[in-house]
Design an enzyme around this catalytic site. Structure first.
Site, PDB file in Angstrom:
ATOM      1  CG  HIS A 183      -4.617   2.325   3.098  1.00  0.00           C
ATOM      2  ND1 HIS A 183      -3.780   2.627   2.050  1.00  0.00           N
ATOM      3  CD2 HIS A 183      -4.860   3.510   3.710  1.00  0.00           C
ATOM      4  CE1 HIS A 183      -3.543   3.924   2.026  1.00  0.00           C
ATOM      5  NE2 HIS A 183      -4.192   4.490   3.023  1.00  0.00           N
ATOM      6  CB  CYS A 222      -4.202   6.224   5.888  1.00  0.00           C
ATOM      7  SG  CYS A 222      -5.456   7.113   4.937  1.00  0.00           S
ATOM      8  CB  THR A 227      -1.034  -0.016   1.153  1.00  0.00           C
ATOM      9  OG1 THR A 227      -2.027   0.965   0.878  1.00  0.00           O
ATOM     10  CG2 THR A 227      -0.418   0.273   2.515  1.00  0.00           C
TER      11      THR A 227
END
Lengths: 209, 154, 126
Positions: free
Chosen positions: B38, B21, B15
């Site tokens: 995520h 995040c 990711t």
């Protein structure tokens, strides 16, 4: 939700005009600081949902230089100006008549001046847009001191995307091309109105028009 | 963003650009399966929006990831978690939304993992820079990549 | 400017090193002496007291204490202080506030060297 679709043609044109004036202001400012004439192409305005922002900017995985500033007061909103490493290097060269050797790394002592130059250019461009918005709204907009980052695009914008997603707001993306002699400088500007502020901006525009 | 992926020992889950995040890896070292979520926000409870996407929220994403891994043959007793991200990229002065979403995400992720009794055996969190993570399911190792910083293996 | 004349001593206040360098360049090329630089309002006040410059160029928006507060404090120290505000576009309200607080004039960034020198000369003669 979907404020843009609900606009009439007149309001859409006004919004576009606002962007063009902002870009014109920005070019004038840049030209003054570079002491060279700057030509502009009419900027392409896109209104997008936050989920589409990373791909509209080329992909979350890219590394980008971002200058960020926010407006407080009556129309709280955020401005981001985004350069690729290449474009940032071009700007530094034009401003300081010196190249950045190697990669951009703002932690390095030798890049203190390029960092400051980019921050200031970002700030001057953002304030050119802020000033255009302020003139049309006939109000005073107070801009925060700018901040600069060189990082992965996804990480830079995720917080802004989250906030807009939560409030179902859309984001204004402006793709700009400035031309200095034979050099082209490309950059993106993102305007993120906070909840309610785009509606009040548009109401104000409509009310005054 | 707001998604999760799962795989087995042949897979590499990636990711890009975690800012505020949080990336959560869950690994079953015996079965060599694992997953990567995520997440963008702490809890699905706070969202009033019409299109709740469970993968966006710390609590719902972790629960979904766990059920998916169990469905693939994993055993929750073996699960180990690592967490990444939750940075504060910019500062805001006395602003309504100066809510430090990164920090709140981290807290929510830790709480949910505790509730599920999954130990956190590694973390690279907070600060003010982005992180790309690569989760190698053969070894369970996670490579953390940041700009102008050395690569870290967790 | 004549070398036998005592040079005008200037303090430059701006949070951006790039901007400070640019202003320094303009001033030095026009015969002024830059005796100090400050990157925040608080530092500006401290350096004003310590260096007693003849002239100050002052940025408006800076992290921490901004230019307007610094102008207020400096004017308290010296009601005759000569301060030129350097503002970005679209900060008219702040400029007005600064002038009310005692600043003498303003220039808008990015500026031409000539407009800075003209403004300074006007203030010094005024």
């Amino acid at each position: 939700m979907g404020f843009y679709q609900n606009l009439d043609q007149y309001a859409k044109d006004l919004l576009k005009e606002l962007c063009t004036i902002g870009t014109g202001n920005a070019a004038t400012s840049l030209s003054a600081i570079l002491k060279e004439p700057i030509n502009i192409e009419v900027p392409a305005l896109k209104i997008i949902t936050p989920e589409k922002l990373p791909e509209s900017l080329g992909g979350a995985e890219l590394s980008r230089i971002v200058v960020f500033s926010y407006l407080s007061g009556q129309y709280p909103s955020k401005f981001l100006i985004i350069f690729s490493e290449n474009e940032a290097k071009k700007i530094v060269n034009l401003l300081l008549h010196k190249d950045i050797t190697g990669n951009i790394n703002f932690n390095e002592e030798t890049q203190l001046m390029p960092k400051s130059a980019l921050l200031e250019i970002g700030n001057i461009i953002i304030s050119a847009y802020v000033s255009a918005v302020g003139t049309i709204l006939r109000t005073i907009l107070i801009q925060s001191p700018p901040q600069i980052k060189f990082d992965i695009l996804g990480s830079i914008i995720d917080e802004f995307c989250i906030e807009s997603a939560e409030t179902n707001s859309e984001i204004l993306l402006l793709k700009n091309k400035f031309i200095e002699e034979k050099k082209e400088i490309l950059f993106d500007i993102i305007f993120i109105p906070n909840e309610n502020s785009i509606t009040s901006i548009l109401n104000t525009i409509k009310g005054k028009s | 963003m707001g998604e999760y992926q799962v795989g087995n020992e042949h897979d590499l889950l990636v990711t890009y650009g975690l800012g505020s995040c949080v990336g959560i890896t869950i690994f079953d070292p015996l079965k060599k399966i694992g997953g990567l979520a995520h997440v963008m926000l702490p809890s699905a409870k706070i969202s009033t929006g019409p299109n709740i996407k469970s993968g966006k929220y710390a609590d719902t994403a972790i629960r979904e990831l766990i059920s998916k891994l169990i469905a693939l043959g994993g055993d929750i007793i073996n699960f180990e978690a690592k967490i990444f991200g939750g940075a504060k990229m910019f500062s805001f002065q006395n602003e309504r939304s100066g809510m430090d979403i990164g920090n709140r995400n981290i807290t929510a992720v830790k709480e949910e993992l505790k509730k599920q009794r999954i130990p956190i055996i590694g973390k690279i969190i907070g600060e003010d820079y982005g992180r790309t993570i690569e989760f190698e399911l053969n070894s369970g190792k996670v490579k953390v990549i940041s700009i102008n910083k050395p690569i870290i293996i967790v | 400017m004549n070398d036998t004349v005592k040079k005008i001593r200037v303090l430059i206040v701006d949070d951006a090193i790039f901007m400070r360098t640019m202003i320094r360049d303009i001033l030095e090329k026009n015969g002024f002496e830059v005796i100090g630089e400050a990157s925040s309002g608080a530092e500006a006040i401290e350096k004003y007291q310590r260096l007693s410059p003849d002239f100050v160029t002052m940025d408006i928006v800076m992290p921490g204490m901004g230019g307007i507060e610094a102008v207020k404090s400096i004017i308290k120290l010296n009601p005759n202080a000569k301060i030129l505000m350097c503002s970005a576009m679209g900060q008219k309200a702040l400029v007005i506030e600064a002038i009310q607080a005692g600043a003498k004039d303003f220039v808008v960034k990015p500026f031409q060297p000539s407009s800075v020198i003209e403004a300074i000369t006007r203030i010094l003669e005024g």
